[in-house]
Design a protein around this motif. Structure first.
Motif, PDB file in Angstrom:
ATOM      1  N   ASN A  71       0.974  -1.139   0.015  1.00 13.82           N
ATOM      2  CA  ASN A  71       0.124  -0.074  -0.061  1.00 13.82           C
ATOM      3  C   ASN A  71       0.797   1.275   0.105  1.00 13.82           C
ATOM      4  N   ARG A  72       2.383   1.056  -0.149  1.00 13.69           N
ATOM      5  CA  ARG A  72       3.023   2.238  -0.081  1.00 13.69           C
ATOM      6  C   ARG A  72       2.735   3.564  -1.153  1.00 13.69           C
ATOM      7  N   SER A  73       2.286   2.953  -2.423  1.00 16.72           N
ATOM      8  CA  SER A  73       1.959   3.885  -3.451  1.00 16.72           C
ATOM      9  C   SER A  73       0.667   4.423  -3.384  1.00 16.72           C
ATOM     10  N   ASP A  74      -0.096   3.943  -2.597  1.00 12.66           N
ATOM     11  CA  ASP A  74      -1.516   4.800  -2.317  1.00 12.66           C
ATOM     12  C   ASP A  74      -1.055   5.990  -1.600  1.00 12.66           C
ATOM     13  N   GLU A  75      -1.692   7.069  -2.108  1.00  8.02           N
ATOM     14  CA  GLU A  75      -1.326   8.170  -1.329  1.00  8.02           C
ATOM     15  C   GLU A  75      -2.239   8.437  -0.011  1.00  8.02           C
ATOM     16  N   ALA A  76      -3.644   8.200  -0.337  1.00  7.18           N
ATOM     17  CA  ALA A  76      -4.436   8.031   0.733  1.00  7.18           C
ATOM     18  C   ALA A  76      -4.057   7.282   1.846  1.00  7.18           C
ATOM     19  N   ALA A 121      -0.830   6.801   2.693  1.00  6.27           N
ATOM     20  CA  ALA A 121       0.666   7.117   2.966  1.00  6.27           C
ATOM     21  C   ALA A 121       0.492   7.368   4.504  1.00  6.27           C
ATOM     22  N   THR A 137       0.798   3.962   6.418  1.00  4.82           N
ATOM     23  CA  THR A 137       1.547   3.014   6.174  1.00  4.82           C
ATOM     24  C   THR A 137       3.129   3.624   6.517  1.00  4.82           C
ATOM     25  N   LYS A 138       3.378   4.775   6.433  1.00 10.90           N
ATOM     26  CA  LYS A 138       4.844   5.075   6.764  1.00 10.90           C
ATOM     27  C   LYS A 138       4.785   5.025   8.425  1.00 10.90           C
ATOM     28  N   LYS A 183      -5.376   8.593  11.927  1.00 13.41           N
ATOM     29  CA  LYS A 183      -4.354   9.487  11.755  1.00 13.41           C
ATOM     30  C   LYS A 183      -3.506  10.029  13.077  1.00 13.41           C
TER      31      LYS A 183
END
Length: 597
Positions: free
Chosen positions: A478-483, A485, A488-489, A565
């Protein structure tokens, strides 16, 4: 007067959208757990908890249990009638074996209802909770005759169960126990000794109490290798299988304790009581750990449960109580002051509780599902992987969720200010009740040592490597999913800290075992943060998919994104502090001589 509303919507989200339990409808039990059935059970379970158990919570705390001269114990006013309702409704047999009268539904569903009952009245919920553990031990280790004699009545609820481990001179170190078991010609044993801190040891709720007692057979080896497990009924079953003559077991006293006053915590005296061996002689710990593992997951749920009810009441108070003005300007201009909930520090406490509760609920149910799959999955590899997860996460769930449960109860009390210290508001009871969950069924320090000293290296580290792989795969996929990010970070950073901590222990703990002991608590909590963070990743992904599909309650789903978040921004960074403390080693902790303290 505190209030309680079972978190049915959030539980359904976890079961249906995060775990997607419908995909297991080919397995026994799950085939009967359709979406409609699950929703109906959670709805009715939540209603029962809030309307039957919860009104007795403060009554039980005020009255406590009373022991009479003959050793009998009376539970608080209303408990017997409420237990009869619980039994008649069949809640105790929700996930029990249908062969003995249970409903055979998945354990993950029973765990959800267990949370509701424990939130509503933790002391009361312990009576059937301990019975579930005793049922599990007899089911797995008892003979066919023992199962037939005890399980139907225990599942039905007319008989209840206990576990008897602790003695006045030994707690966790069971190798020191002295209770004796003398063999008799008929195959039974005479059990003599004293046990303390026995929850639900004597009461008036059921027709019989089935004690599971650890004892040492005459001539057995010293230490843990000489311990056996026995069934010791309060009343010996007669020829018809009903409760017959009184056995030589009695309640010598009720412990005067800090909380859970509605549960009878007893000193139990065994005076040549008749007992029956479960399983093999000298292999009692193996049988007892079936019950202990069940109990440890249940205690983790208690930590979550107290945190949830404390949070609900703190939110209600924060919305109602007027105090000062918002830093950004008045919000309730028609009132003399703004409600507490406008203040950032109040929000900090409420959001912390909420973020831990929602991820904790997901982690508990994710693990309960693994428990189901460890028995039911059609593939041996899947059963083994599920069992590995269970073994690895049990100490984390017990230790972390009960530590957080107590911290959150204290935080909720703080939201109330002075009223939190006053009994009528209920917050101080939550604090007192939550405290025991950190201590019993293996104190949290023992859970941390079990994790570091035993679980990490088990089977060549198979379970921890699988955990790393699962969480790492989620973050990578899911790293490339901006929503995703922002989530996942945080998960990836926490996982890196956990892997570094694990490597540090591998490199340093063997040469100096004190390093493992000094690191254990921080390692357990570091692990817990990563596991909770992973649950937030799964939750947010599920919520985003439902939002994109226009499916579900939009406000509920958006709140998931915000709460997740908050967890990543405010709680997950604590993994770095845990890693720093772990890496500092044991030297300063162990340097002073005992005389210097």
């Amino acid at each position: 007067m505190p209030v309680y509303q079972a978190p049915v919507a959030d539980t359904l989200f976890v079961l249906n959208d995060l775990l997607r339990i419908a995909r297991y409808d080919n397995l026994p039990g799950f085939s009967d757990a359709s979406a409609d059935v699950v929703e109906a059970i959670l709805g009715e379970g939540g209603k029962f908890a809030s309307e039957v158990f919860h009104p007795l919570n403060q009554i039980g705390d005020r009255e406590g249990c009373k022991r009479a001269e003959d050793g009998s114990v009376a539970t608080p006013q209303g408990f017997k009638a409420a237990y009869d309702q619980f039994r008649e409704a069949g809640w105790g047999g929700l996930s029990a074996d249908p062969a003995y009268g249970g409903q055979g539904l998945p354990h993950v569903l029973a765990a959800s209802v267990n949370e509701f009952m424990s939130s509503a009245n933790m002391a009361f919920a312990m009576y059937p909770g301990l019975t579930r553990g005793a049922i599990a031990a007899i089911q797995q280790h008892g003979s066919p005759e023992q199962k037939e004699a005890y399980l139907p009545r225990m599942i039905e609820g007319s008989w209840t169960g206990t576990m008897n481990l602790t003695e006045p001179h030994c707690g966790t170190d069971l190798g020191l126990l002295r209770t004796r078991a003398t063999p008799q010609a008929d195959g039974s044993y005479r059990i003599s000794g004293q046990k303390i801190f026995i929850s639900a040891g004597e009461h008036d709720l059921s027709d019989n109490i089935i004690h599971l007692v650890l004892a040492r057979i005459d001539g057995a080896p010293e230490g843990t290798k000489g311990i056996s497990l026995f069934i010791v009924p309060k009343f010996l079953p007669d020829d018809a299988g009903e409760a017959g003559g009184r056995n030589g077991v009695s309640c010598g006293a009720i412990e005067e304790k800090m909380g859970i006053h509605g549960n009878a915590t007893c000193v139990m005296n065994y005076d040549e009581a008749t007992g029956y061996l479960i399983g093999e002689a000298h292999k009692g710990l193996r049988a007892m750990f079936t019950m202990m593992n069940e109990a440890r997951l249940g205690v983790g749920i208690q930590g979550l449960a107290i945190s949830e009810i404390a949070y609900q009441n703190a939110v209600t108070y924060a919305k109602d109580r007027l105090q000062g003005r918002a830093l950004s300007g008045p919000k309730a201009r028609d009132k003399a002051a703004d409600p507490l909930i406008v203040h950032p520090d109040i929000r900090r406490m409420l959001m912390t509780m909420r973020a831990v509760n929602e991820a904790g609920r997901a982690l508990v149910l994710y693990t309960a599902l693994k428990g189901d799959l460890s028995h039911l999955a059609e593939d041996e590899a899947a059963r083994q992987a599920a069992d590995d997860w269970m073994g690895l996460l049990t100490p984390v769930i017990k230790g972390v969720l009960t530590d957080k449960g107590f911290e959150n109860a204290v935080m909720a009390q703080q939201v109330y200010g002075g009223h939190g210290y006053i009994a009528e508001w209920g917050m101080e009871q939550f604090v007192r009740d939550a405290r025991i969950a950190q201590i019993y069924e293996g104190a949290n320090g023992i859970q941390a040592l079990d994790l570091v000293g035993r679980k990490l290296g088990l089977n060549g580290g198979r379970a921890i490597q699988a955990f790393f792989a699962e969480v790492g795969k989620f973050a990578e996929e899911n790293r490339s999913d901006e929503a995703l990010a922002p989530y996942t970070k945080g998960i990836k950073k926490g996982l890196n800290d956990l892997q570094q901590a694990t490597m540090w222990l591998m490199q340093n703990a063997m040469a100096k075992p004190d390093h493992a002991g000094a690191a254990s608590n921080d390692y357990m909590h570091l692990f817990g943060l990563v596991a909770l963070g992973y649950m937030w990743g799964l939750s947010v992904k599920a919520a985003q998919e439902k939002l994109a599909a226009g499916d579900g309650d939009e406000a509920f789903l958006k709140a998931k994104l915000v709460t997740g978040k908050f967890f990543m921004e405010r709680l997950m960074p604590e993994t770095a502090a845990h890693l720093a403390r772990i890496s500092s080693g044991a030297d300063s902790m162990m340097a002073l001589d005992a005389e210097a303290f």
